[in-house]
Design a protein around this motif. Structure first.
Motif, PDB file in Angstrom:
ATOM      1  N   THR A 138       0.794  -1.334   0.132  1.00  0.00           N
ATOM      2  CA  THR A 138       0.071  -0.091   0.019  1.00  0.00           C
ATOM      3  C   THR A 138       0.904   1.263   0.037  1.00  0.00           C
ATOM      4  O   THR A 138       0.281   2.125  -0.659  1.00  0.00           O
ATOM      5  N   TRP A 139       1.989   1.310   0.767  1.00  0.00           N
ATOM      6  CA  TRP A 139       2.826   2.347   0.819  1.00  0.00           C
ATOM      7  C   TRP A 139       3.443   2.645  -0.644  1.00  0.00           C
ATOM      8  O   TRP A 139       3.532   3.860  -0.929  1.00  0.00           O
ATOM      9  N   ILE A 140       3.798   1.582  -1.436  1.00  0.00           N
ATOM     10  CA  ILE A 140       4.448   1.722  -2.686  1.00  0.00           C
ATOM     11  C   ILE A 140       3.520   2.193  -3.808  1.00  0.00           C
ATOM     12  O   ILE A 140       3.749   3.140  -4.407  1.00  0.00           O
ATOM     13  N   PHE A 141       2.445   1.583  -3.435  1.00  0.00           N
ATOM     14  CA  PHE A 141       1.354   1.741  -4.622  1.00  0.00           C
ATOM     15  C   PHE A 141       0.759   3.161  -4.274  1.00  0.00           C
ATOM     16  O   PHE A 141       0.506   3.946  -5.087  1.00  0.00           O
ATOM     17  N   SER A 142       0.560   3.893  -2.939  1.00  0.00           N
ATOM     18  CA  SER A 142       0.333   5.330  -2.981  1.00  0.00           C
ATOM     19  C   SER A 142       1.508   6.293  -3.177  1.00  0.00           C
ATOM     20  O   SER A 142       0.985   7.366  -3.545  1.00  0.00           O
ATOM     21  N   GLY A 143       2.379   5.664  -3.115  1.00  0.00           N
ATOM     22  CA  GLY A 143       3.628   6.503  -3.557  1.00  0.00           C
ATOM     23  C   GLY A 143       3.424   6.807  -5.152  1.00  0.00           C
ATOM     24  O   GLY A 143       3.660   7.972  -5.672  1.00  0.00           O
ATOM     25  N   LEU A 144       2.990   5.832  -5.868  1.00  0.00           N
ATOM     26  CA  LEU A 144       2.788   5.749  -7.250  1.00  0.00           C
ATOM     27  C   LEU A 144       1.675   6.668  -7.486  1.00  0.00           C
ATOM     28  O   LEU A 144       1.686   7.608  -8.310  1.00  0.00           O
ATOM     29  N   MET A 145       0.618   6.698  -6.693  1.00  0.00           N
ATOM     30  CA  MET A 145      -0.530   7.462  -7.151  1.00  0.00           C
ATOM     31  C   MET A 145      -0.007   8.965  -6.584  1.00  0.00           C
ATOM     32  O   MET A 145      -0.788   9.953  -7.363  1.00  0.00           O
ATOM     33  N   SER A 146       0.977   9.296  -5.698  1.00  0.00           N
ATOM     34  CA  SER A 146       1.249  10.780  -5.571  1.00  0.00           C
ATOM     35  C   SER A 146       1.719  11.321  -6.878  1.00  0.00           C
ATOM     36  O   SER A 146       1.563  12.398  -6.981  1.00  0.00           O
ATOM     37  N   MET A 147       2.221  10.519  -7.841  1.00  0.00           N
ATOM     38  CA  MET A 147       2.428  11.070  -9.060  1.00  0.00           C
ATOM     39  C   MET A 147       1.458  11.316  -9.986  1.00  0.00           C
ATOM     40  O   MET A 147       1.812  11.697 -11.235  1.00  0.00           O
ATOM     41  N   ASN A 148       0.341  10.879  -9.563  1.00  0.00           N
ATOM     42  CA  ASN A 148      -1.096  11.249 -10.748  1.00  0.00           C
ATOM     43  C   ASN A 148      -0.490  10.316 -12.003  1.00  0.00           C
ATOM     44  O   ASN A 148      -0.622  11.178 -12.951  1.00  0.00           O
ATOM     45  N   PRO A 149      -0.168   9.014 -11.818  1.00  0.00           N
ATOM     46  CA  PRO A 149       0.357   8.765 -12.988  1.00  0.00           C
ATOM     47  C   PRO A 149      -0.759   8.613 -14.204  1.00  0.00           C
ATOM     48  O   PRO A 149      -2.005   8.197 -13.890  1.00  0.00           O
ATOM     49  N   TRP A 150      -0.639   8.677 -15.375  1.00  0.00           N
ATOM     50  CA  TRP A 150      -1.408   8.730 -16.697  1.00  0.00           C
ATOM     51  C   TRP A 150      -2.627   9.808 -16.467  1.00  0.00           C
ATOM     52  O   TRP A 150      -3.742   9.355 -16.969  1.00  0.00           O
ATOM     53  N   ARG A 151      -2.327  10.621 -15.296  1.00  0.00           N
ATOM     54  CA  ARG A 151      -3.420  11.715 -15.166  1.00  0.00           C
ATOM     55  C   ARG A 151      -4.677  10.960 -14.659  1.00  0.00           C
ATOM     56  O   ARG A 151      -5.999  11.440 -14.983  1.00  0.00           O
TER      57      ARG A 151
END
Length: 484
Positions: A265-278
């Motif tokens: 969940t931490w790594i995934f939420s870090g990914l979400m912080s970048m707003n991937p693919w908007r």
């Protein structure tokens, strides 16, 4: 199939466990030392009380001198390098300064002006000029783009403060103490992989962070599946243990079982912080221009700066910065004091807060044909809450009460409006509320029962981080052994 699970997990881990260890360690540092920034409270605390004796040119003259062909997005009157200046911001452009005494638009800031601004920031500390930069380790924030290039001045104070002065206006826009700079080398600067910036990879930085996070999420997910498959609940292995591994492999196995889901969940939420693919960007962003009710122009503000300062002084309020604000077509002058408190002036009357009805009318103008609901929040909730100042958005003042406006539009848009200044604090639609769940909640545990019970939140975050370090460091050792 199992063999491929092992192979994917093993080789992804060899490449990514080092990044995971860096993320977990630097994340703990970031709990207490954030990326350098000049908070609004720091900015105001280092300003003198506005002295308008023999000042100022009227607002219309200042606007004409700054840019007669464009309307600014914000107007402030502040003291810069010991003199009053109008500071104007323009959407998509550089900030502009106008000398409030002469009405002359000021050119680029030179090193003498930068040092003078540093002396205003701290009159007791000797200042040394450190040169001009476009961007460096502590100024990667896009919020500084309108002030670039930046002049650097080193203060010989107890904190070893490094100041960044706007090359456009001469105002101090960032401070970074020696402690902040030192800890950030193993904190936010490392956590956000900023070492990859400034070496020719700036254009690739965002995608590098996204795909490293995506790979690490997949790796951790595979590891959790393998960990469950290898743990014997009923019949132990010959050694008597439920795990078949020893040494670092055993630490990796048990650590993964205990903390694997949280690591995912931490790594995934870090990914979400970048707003991937908007994924959190609105298909039809709400246009809030109508909230202001027009463009910022002198005709909307009958009181002069001198009159406003005098009226605030009559109420015992010492203004350090004056701001012109338009709400629903009505002009208000907002005074800020050194403690971050505010007062408003409209039609000669000083107000502590704006009436709810005024903000309701201005908000309805944003979507006049859509049904609107508004409520005053007197306590924090899941979508409006304060964070510690060192956190990423903790410098933003989240005062109470606040007005929340909800629209029945397709995006189910919300507005948060500051009753003290009329400022539109933010727009939250469905994608941004999803980001609140998938990033803010999962990544920094912005959950009121924890945030309001520190140090319980600190213990929770540190224990989870140690668990993540156990997984990643043991993975590094196993990966090195495999490669060797």
């Amino acid at each position: 199939m199992k063999r491929y699970l092992y192979l994917w997990h093993r080789w992804l881990g060899i490449g990514l466990c080092l990044f995971m260890a860096l993320w977990f360690f630097s994340g703990v540092v970031m709990l207490y030392v954030g990326y350098p920034k000049l908070t609004p409270r720091e900015h105001l605390a280092h300003l003198p009380v506005l002295d308008l004796q023999g000042c100022c040119v009227d607002l219309g003259s200042a606007l004409a001198a700054a840019d007669p062909d464009r309307s600014p997005s914000s107007i402030r009157l502040s003291t810069v390098a010991g003199t009053p200046r109008y500071l104007l911001s323009y959407s998509g452009g550089s900030n502009v300064a106008v000398d409030a005494r002469t009405g002359r638009r000021l050119g680029p800031t030179d090193h003498n002006q930068a040092v003078a601004s540093a002396h205003q920031y701290d009159p007791l500390a000797p200042a040394r000029y450190r040169g001009l930069v476009q961007e460096d380790l502590w100024t990667h924030s896009r919020a500084l783009d309108a002030d670039r290039p930046l002049q650097r001045v080193q203060l010989d104070d107890a904190e070893g403060t490094l100041l960044y002065v706007s090359g456009q206006t001469g105002a101090v826009v960032r401070d970074a103490s020696a402690v902040e700079r030192g800890w950030n080398l193993v904190g936010a600067w490392l956590h956000w992989l900023y070492p990859l910036r400034g070496i020719g990879l700036d254009g690739l930085w965002s995608n590098l962070v996204i795909y490293l996070s995506l790979g690490a999420t997949f790796m951790a997910l595979l590891g959790t599946v393998i960990g469950v498959l290898r743990w014997r609940l009923r019949k132990p292995y010959r050694s008597g243990s439920r795990s078949p591994y020893r040494g670092f492999a055993r630490w990796h196995h048990i650590g993964g079982l205990l903390f694997g889901v949280l690591a995912i969940t931490w790594i995934f939420s870090g990914l979400m912080s970048m707003n991937p693919w908007r994924v959190f960007s609105s298909a039809a962003p709400l246009n809030t221009a109508a909230y202001q009710g027009g463009v910022l122009k002198a005709e909307a503000f009958p009181e002069s700066a001198q009159q406003a300062i005098a009226r605030f002084a009559d109420e015992g309020f010492a203004v350090r910065e004056l701001e012109w604000r338009l709400i629903g077509g009505t002009g208000y002058l907002v005074g800020h004091d050194g403690a971050g408190r505010t007062r408003l002036l409209a039609d000669g009357e000083v107000l502590g807060r704006l009436p709810k009805a005024v903000l309701d009318r201005a908000a309805q103008a944003v979507l006049p044909a859509v049904k609107m609901h508004s409520e005053q929040l007197d306590t924090y909730d899941f979508y409006y809450y304060a964070r510690a100042e060192q956190s990423m958005l903790g410098h933003l003042d989240k005062r109470l009460p606040v007005l929340r406006v909800r629209f029945d539009d397709p995006q189910q848009s919300w507005l948060h409006l500051d009753l003290y200044t009329g400022e539109l604090l933010g727009v939250m639609d469905q994608p941004r509320r999803a980001s609140r769940w998938l990033f803010a909640l999962l990544h920094s545990w912005d959950w009121l029962p924890l945030l309001e019970r520190r140090p319980l939140w600190d213990v929770w975050m540190i224990v989870l981080s140690i668990g993540g370090l156990v997984i990643s460091v043991s993975g590094i050792v196993l990966g090195w052994r495999r490669l060797r």
